[in-house]
Design an enzyme around this catalytic site. Sequence first.
Site, PDB file in Angstrom:
ATOM      1  CB  CYS A   1     -34.581   2.291  47.189  1.00  0.00           C
ATOM      2  SG  CYS A   1     -34.790   2.271  45.417  1.00  0.00           S
TER       3      CYS A   1
ATOM      4  CD  GLU B   1     -31.942   8.651  47.990  1.00  0.00           C
ATOM      5  OE1 GLU B   1     -32.857   9.582  48.173  1.00  0.00           O
ATOM      6  OE2 GLU B   1     -32.159   7.303  48.163  1.00  0.00           O
TER       7      GLU B   1
END
Length: 335
Positions: free
Chosen positions: A2, A127
């Site tokens: 992340c 992402e």
Amino acid sequence: MCGRTACSLGAELLRRACAYRDRRGRQRQPEWVREERYRPSYNKGPQSSGPVLLSRKHLQQDADSSERVLMDMRWGLVPSWFKEDDPSKMQFKTSNCRSDTMLSKFSYKGPLLKGKRCVVLADGFYEWQQCGGGKQPYFIYFPQSKDDQAEGEDGDKEWKGWRLLTMAGIFDCWEPPAGGEALYTYTIITVDASKDLSFIHHRMPAILDGEEAIRKWLDFAEVPTQEAVKLIQPTENIVFHPVSTFVNSVRNDTPECLTPIELGAKKEVKATASSKMMLGWLKNSQEASPKKKENELPRWTSQFIHSPSPKKSSADILQQWLGKEGEPAAKKRKA
């Protein structure tokens, strides 16, 4: 992993979105600590600051550990034992902490065993999927309901807007060796990606899905570390949609970052006259009045959607949240 998030709610709306019940069953909203430092953003990266939830007992020893506070902390954990006078001199990255090593690496083990657990708040995270021609970014978030804000009991407004993503984190407090203001920092715990997300990336943040999981993670005085770490696992309760590579640069901080796009569309994302005007307004209002009331902000009308979808989904609700209905649905990968 992340490495980029969005958290665009203003400070007061963020409080309402984090409403909870304390140990006595009373409906509460967490109080802000250093609220003036918080800045909403559509594109947060490591070393920026962001909102986290933690137990009030960390800051006030005689407080009930079930009580929560909101605090703006810097992303990228600086251990309390770090001896240099400048945190930027750290030789290793601490924006993410792998779940399989968090109890062995001293940077994380120390604060974790001391109960320094927090919940990192976001609209969602970004992402990037490795593709033949480069990388395709996705925005990933909780499934959303169609409800809007509604009046609750006793005249209070019950939050039924955007459901915030709640990620498990560890925080620590570093004090400069020469004296000065303490620096609070955090790391986001990561786990193996769930089945639906694994085609995008092999890691994902540890997401706390539901009030009970959040309560157990935060209440360090009642829930020991050995029990709390059982909450750290992948979740399938997640949706996502592709977004423009506009988000690639952390300098880009507008709703354009998380607006859904249709993959394969030949037309490039371009700002129209109206979107340029809106971008200018957002920039000017941020610089001139960071505490501008949320209900005074104009709605964003997206210029970046290529085709409509007949179905209502979490991406449609995101589009309503940005200011327009009826856009492409979020994608759930089929088994």
